[in-house]
Write an enzyme that holds these catalytic residues in place. Structure first.
Site, short mmCIF file in Angstrom:
data_model
loop_
_atom_site.label_atom_id
_atom_site.label_comp_id
_atom_site.label_asym_id
_atom_site.label_seq_id
_atom_site.Cartn_x
_atom_site.Cartn_y
_atom_site.Cartn_z
CB SER B 18 54.44 119.45 33.94
OG SER B 18 55.28 120.20 33.10
CE LYS B 42 56.07 121.42 27.25
NZ LYS B 42 55.80 119.98 27.06
CG ASN B 124 60.73 116.69 33.05
OD1 ASN B 124 61.15 115.56 33.21
ND2 ASN B 124 60.18 117.10 31.94
CB CYS B 127 65.99 116.56 30.86
SG CYS B 127 64.44 117.31 31.34
CB ILE B 188 55.25 107.61 36.55
CG1 ILE B 188 53.98 107.34 35.76
CG2 ILE B 188 55.48 106.57 37.62
CD1 ILE B 188 53.89 106.00 35.03
N GLY B 240 49.47 109.64 36.12
CA GLY B 240 49.57 108.61 35.09
C GLY B 240 48.21 108.00 34.81
N GLY B 241 47.57 108.46 33.75
CA GLY B 241 46.34 107.82 33.31
C GLY B 241 45.10 108.15 34.10
CB THR B 263 46.74 112.13 28.71
OG1 THR B 263 48.18 112.07 28.64
CG2 THR B 263 46.17 111.82 27.35
C1 LIG Z 1 51.76 116.18 25.46
C2 LIG Z 1 52.42 116.00 26.80
C3 LIG Z 1 53.37 116.93 27.23
C4 LIG Z 1 54.00 116.76 28.45
N1 LIG Z 1 54.93 117.67 28.85
C5 LIG Z 1 55.55 117.53 30.05
C6 LIG Z 1 56.49 118.48 30.50
O1 LIG Z 1 56.75 119.48 29.86
N2 LIG Z 1 57.10 118.26 31.69
C7 LIG Z 1 56.82 117.18 32.47
O2 LIG Z 1 57.39 117.05 33.55
N3 LIG Z 1 55.92 116.27 32.08
C8 LIG Z 1 55.28 116.41 30.89
N4 LIG Z 1 54.34 115.49 30.49
C9 LIG Z 1 54.05 114.33 31.36
C10 LIG Z 1 52.78 114.55 32.18
O3 LIG Z 1 52.91 115.64 33.05
C11 LIG Z 1 52.44 113.28 32.98
O4 LIG Z 1 53.48 113.00 33.88
C12 LIG Z 1 52.25 112.07 32.09
O5 LIG Z 1 51.59 112.43 30.91
C13 LIG Z 1 51.45 110.95 32.76
O6 LIG Z 1 50.19 111.38 33.16
P1 LIG Z 1 48.86 111.22 32.25
O7 LIG Z 1 48.79 109.80 31.85
O8 LIG Z 1 47.75 111.65 33.15
O9 LIG Z 1 49.03 112.12 31.09
C14 LIG Z 1 53.68 115.64 29.27
C15 LIG Z 1 52.72 114.73 28.85
C16 LIG Z 1 52.08 114.88 27.63
C17 LIG Z 1 51.06 113.88 27.21
#
Ligand SMILES: Cc1cc2nc3c(=O)[nH]c(=O)nc-3n(C[C@H](O)[C@H](O)[C@H](O)COP(=O)(O)O)c2cc1C
Ligand SMILES: Cc1cc2nc3c(=O)[nH]c(=O)nc-3n(C[C@H](O)[C@H](O)[C@H](O)COP(=O)(O)OP(=O)(O)OC[C@H]3O[C@@H](n4cnc5c(N)ncnc54)[C@H](O)[C@@H]3O)c2cc1C
Ligand SMILES: Cc1cc2nc3c(=O)[nH]c(=O)nc-3n(C[C@H](O)[C@H](O)[C@H](O)COP(=O)(O)OP(=O)(O)OC[C@H]3O[C@@H](n4cnc5c(N)ncnc54)[C@H](O)[C@@H]3O)c2cc1C
Ligand SMILES: Cc1cc2nc3c(=O)[nH]c(=O)nc-3n(C[C@H](O)[C@H](O)[C@H](O)COP(=O)(O)O)c2cc1C
Ligand code: FES
Ligand code: FES
Lengths: 255, 311, 311, 255
Positions: B18, B42, B124, B127, B188, B240-241, B263
């Site tokens: 998301s 999103k 999510n 919040c 996470i 996560g990562g 990301t």
């Molecule tokens: C720019 C950005 C926007 C995000 N927006 C949301 C969101 O709207 N809802 C949500 O549940 N998680 C959101 N996340 C969290 C990601 O879905 C994910 O859980 C978190 O980034 C860890 O994973 P990653 O390290 O692969 O990015 C967002 C993360 C980033 C970096």
């Protein structure tokens, strides 16, 4: 928009800490317009720097593109270490180009520092559209001045070592006071502080003005929501710099 | 590669997280989204949200710190403008929901339930609970329990709760989700972090703190997935990562039934497809017929784990 | 640059973190340790500890995951073999204490109190409480309170409690330390993390999970320092991912009275000295007469902070 | 032990994926002994790779040092990109050298793969001490064999493409069966699996044996406690590979 791993053709240092990097990519070269940018993966397979870095396309030839940049941090340092034989993963063309073909006669290009980057490409377009082009370039000192592929260049340096002694907005205002320009339009790019002053100056003089903004970006393609620009009004409070900009009409945005 | 959740078939175990893949349409030039195991939208709230003022993103060492403030178009505009496109896709679409009250969670889910094309929900809970003065739902076990039990009767589709790592014992949160009828947990969301501009002496982010994501947090996410997968029977979706197939395989081995790429999609929108291909290749190289057999297949004695360790 | 804690003068605000500088003698060829604000010893327990079996360290993206298992020579050998050297130094020496029971904390501190040359104590509470089945003291507010109040009467020297970030609200822990008479808190110890070897399908660390340190966790540490420094009046000593003077200044601005350099000393044992010089240079460049005026000087409206943010 | 930023003099590819990097550092060159290593900062100012990487000193000249390495990950990839004109932050000499001047007459050097790295330097010492030196080198295939600056080399390849068809332990055992060696001592370096077999083989044959071990290190100087090696017995359960090793008597440690 395409993503491609392209060969670096050359890297040249053209002024104090200023580099031109040329890559081959006919698909982008054929379609890119002044003010658009690439999101460049400066490090492959390593997590520092993690994100792509945005760079304006400075010039486009048949099958190659030029980026103009200086070293400000890790990403640009890595980029400056690339050369012929290396490859680069690029994403582009991105963003909304300058509206070069509006209702006006004379384009007043105003660039501060690295803000010159998008203007060689824009200048070519402007000339194709038969506009008059006058260019105002501000730099800290003479060693930082780079004005290739620009038209009718007026220079300002903060230390007076080249051209007008002062900033580029003062130079522009000075010029406009002493010269009558018919139906002008300003195209500006540079540090936010300068763009703010330019925006105010153009408002006072009643000249339309388009700006190319700079700021942090993660994705460059409208998915991360990381690059908001405050709108003057409108239903949405923020525009995205990457997909609704980086070029904006100066009256649209709050800097 | 496939798996199913409450009757919904995912063609493979790699989803996009998301907030890191928009609503799926932005990247269609770059990625064949039909190859994905699933798309998670999103976060959607009842009303459109402008999000936080700039600056919203900061790059940190191998990480990304963000405070988007859940800028989103709102559930109505989503249904009108985005859902028709998502409906054309041959992949699972999960709607992620964010809200500042439990009622808002219910309202958004109910609005989406009336539509075709949503295959399930990810909630999510990171919040602010406006009733509790902005305390995050996600750090309050009772709130997470109540959200899950209030939403459960509203849908027969998969209901996934996305947990925050910013708690002492994430497994307790997973347990209340399981008890309240949640079908899975995503583990996470981002880790709270901060960055300071020493020249201006101001926080780099407008919201002071933000959420850290990217390779920097992979070890943290992996430990949380491991902890949760030993505490509940419902599937854990690891996130996560993750930026490569080997990262994803680490999560599967640690107990994740599926993974999400976040990301890393900003760095290369095609990462998720590379992860899918890489997992397939690993399975072939290792002579594994069913990727599912990797889930939780870590060869480790749990008694050597978390709570025993001296840090 | 100097500051004082319960009458002990630190010549500057840069210390070296426990477990990352040995007992000070190992690096004397490389570093003029007398220039440091202070040295914090490797954690000392009542008996020598062998530590965990290999593998104990894993490099992650911009991070280091360790499960040393508090290998240390024990307080007796420390007193005999290491303290004489430390006594020759012109810098503050803080003994870090680890234990698996509250009594052991008291015993180690009491043994050190009998000696000359220890200027104060840092208490590592990220240790398994054997009485509670190995639950970490550091995640249990009552345990942290009890440790602090049991140790407080035993010494007139500075008593610093080192907090773990692996909790929901670290500020609550700082508050109990303050209430129980602790002189300062160190924020943070390592973050729980994990890594998996996908070839052997085993955890990379023998203890499965370990502690994550280094640049990867800097944003996390900074957010914790910010949170804690707004919750208590006692000084906060910032630690986590500091590898440069600008990192250190971020911590000062966020509310740290002093900082510790940890993992960065492995990369370059002289990092702490560079941090000291860099802070001095920054102060000159910015026209700051007293580095102390930077502490907590962040220009930010706390209402925009942690609990308000949507992640 | 010193830490110094030194100039890279050259980098040469000497076999399939095998590189020799030469740096100038007279202070270390003058004191280093066979089996000792450097902890090298392969990336400066970037956090990936974060830690230094340990490399045996392969040869030492008046004022220069040679490292011999192959690319196995990000750190060695970066190292292989260094060349003349670059600088490298090195820390050394570290660790306990091989005991070259013991009671024995013939040194049997046994190296698997990159395990050859420390032996050119050791060989020089051994010759200075008037020892006989025989060298047994195992490699996967012929392209990986690199035996410069070694004495009386016997080669084994897994695929039989060069020398003995089999592993280096089999080669050694084969050799010892057919040749009488007076008062031998084995010096071994290579993958842990091989060292385990070598340790067992030397025990069975009653030959003293010293091994140089490999494993992850963070600090390289005894402060992180990250590099334990299990002892056979002794008051402490673990030795530190970086300060009590990397060379150990094979009877001291559990592999
Ligand atoms: C720019 C950005 C926007 C995000 N927006 C949301 C969101 O709207 N809802 C949500 O549940 N998680 C959101 N996340 C969290 C990601 O879905 C994910 O859980 C978190 O980034 C860890 O994973 P990653 O390290 O692969 O990015 C967002 C993360 C980033 C970096
Ligand atoms: C649409 C667009 C077009 C651009 N075109 C050019 C160009 O043609 N030539 C050029 O040299 N630069 C251009 N930039 C700026 C360029 O992207 C940054 O200089 C670059 O990302 C810095 O990366 P780094 O890793 O070297 O620096 P970092 O280590 O990331 O940062 C170093 C310093 O630069 C600042 N910075 C980082 N990213 C940006 C950014 N995106 N905008 C402004 N400041 C930033 C940081 O806050 C920091 O102070 C453009 C930016 C945008 C958004
Ligand atoms: C005392 C000592 C001397 C050494 N001498 C040499 C030498 O002369 N030439 C040489 O090529 N290599 C030598 N090594 C091994 C060398 O340090 C590693 O190959 C290097 O650190 C790998 O770094 P990387 O970033 O390229 O790989 P990484 O990305 O860190 O790792 C790639 C792979 O290599 C393994 N690995 C990483 N570090 C080590 C290590 N220290 N030991 C064993 N495996 C490791 C990892 O587990 C992983 O599988 C020595 C190691 C030690 C401890
Ligand atoms: C190898 C290693 C050993 C450590 N040992 C101890 C210890 O014995 N006691 C302690 O309180 N903290 C210990 N720490 C934690 C550090 O003191 C510090 O809190 C943590 O690493 C975060 O800071 P850094 O990112 O600068 O390393 C250790 C950290 C590392 C990496
Ligand atoms: S940079 Fe991601 S939306 Fe603009
Ligand atoms: S590598 Fe740090 S103690 Fe050996």
């Amino acid at each position: 928009m395409i993503q491609e791993v392209v060969p670096v053709l050359s890297r040249e240092q053209v002024a104090d800490g200023l580099f031109v990097l040329t890559v081959r990519c006919s698909r982008i070269a054929n379609s890119v317009r002044g003010g658009q940018f690439l999101n460049v993966r400066v490090s492959a397979g390593v997590s520092t720097p993690l994100l792509r870095r945005p760079f304006s396309v400075s010039r486009a030839h048949d099958d190659s593109l030029e980026l103009l940049f200086n070293i400000v941090g890790g990403g640009t340092r890595l980029l400056a270490s690339k050369g012929s034989g290396d490859q680069l993963d690029i994403l582009g063309p991105l963003g909304v180009p300058f509206r070069a073909d509006d209702e006006y006669e004379t384009a007043l290009i105003v660039a501060g520092g690295l803000g010159i980057a998008p203007f060689p490409l824009l200048t070519e377009e402007l000339l194709r559209f038969k506009k008059n082009v006058k260019t105002f370039v501000g730099a800290r000192t003479t060693g930082h001045v780079y004005v290739s592929h620009l038209r009718e260049v007026h220079i300002a340096t903060d230390d007076g070592s080249d051209g007008f002694h002062g900033n580029v907005i003062q130079l522009l205002e000075h010029y406009l006071k002493h010269n009558r320009i018919v139906r002008p339009k300003i195209f500006g790019c540079g540090p936010t502080k300068m763009l703010k002053a330019l925006s105010e100056s153009s408002r006072q003089q009643g000249i339309q003005c388009e700006l190319s903004l700079e700021g942090e970006m993660a994705c460059g393609i409208g998915i991360c929501q990381g690059c908001p620009v405050e709108r003057v009004n409108g239903p949405k409070k923020y525009a995205l710099m990457c997909t609704e900009g980086p070029t904006f009409n100066s009256t649209e945005v709050v800097l | 590669m496939s798996f199913s959740l409450r009757g919904v078939e995912f063609k493979n175990r790699v989803l996009v997280a998301s907030g890191t893949f928009g609503y799926g349409d932005e990247v269609k030039d770059l990625v064949d989204v039909n190859k994905l195991g699933g798309i998670i939208t999103k976060s959607l709230s009842a009303k459109p949200r402008d999000g936080n003022p700039p600056r919203r993103i900061v790059e940190t060492a191998s990480g990304l710190l963000n405070s988007i403030g859940l800028a989103n178009i709102g559930v109505r505009a989503f249904i009108e403008e985005k859902l028709p496109y998502l409906n054309t896709l041959d992949t699972v679409v999960l709607a992620n929901i964010a809200a500042s009250s439990i009622q808002e969670y219910c309202d958004v889910l109910a609005a989406l339930e009336e539509q075709q094309g949503i295959d399930g929900y990810e909630i999510n809970v990171s919040c602010p609970n406006v009733k509790e003065g902005g305390l995050s739902f996600g750090t309050d076990c009772n709130a997470v329990k109540e959200i899950t039990s209030r939403l459960r009767p509203l849908t027969q589709k998969p209901l996934i709760i996305k947990l925050t790592p910013n708690v002492t014992r994430i497994s307790e949160f997973a347990q209340v989700v399981e008890a309240a009828g949640g079908d899975a947990v995503s583990v996470i969301n981002t880790v709270i972090g901060m960055a300071v501009d020493i020249t201006t002496r101001r926080p780099k982010l407008s919201s002071i703190t933000g959420g850290l994501s990217g390779p920097a947090i992979k070890p943290i996410a992996l430990a949380k997935v491991y902890e949760v997968s030993h505490a509940v029977r419902i599937p854990v979706i690891g996130v996560g990562g993750i930026s490569s197939s080997s990262d994803a395989i680490e999560f599967l081995l640690a107990g994740a039934t599926a993974v999400q790429v976040g990301t890393a999609s900003f760095v290369d929108a095609r990462t998720s497809l590379e992860v899918i291909d890489g997992i397939k290749k690993y399975a072939i190289d290792q002579g594994i017929a069913d990727v599912g057999s990797l889930v939780g297949a870590l060869d480790a004695d749990i008694s050597a784990s978390v709570l025993q360790s001296w840090l």
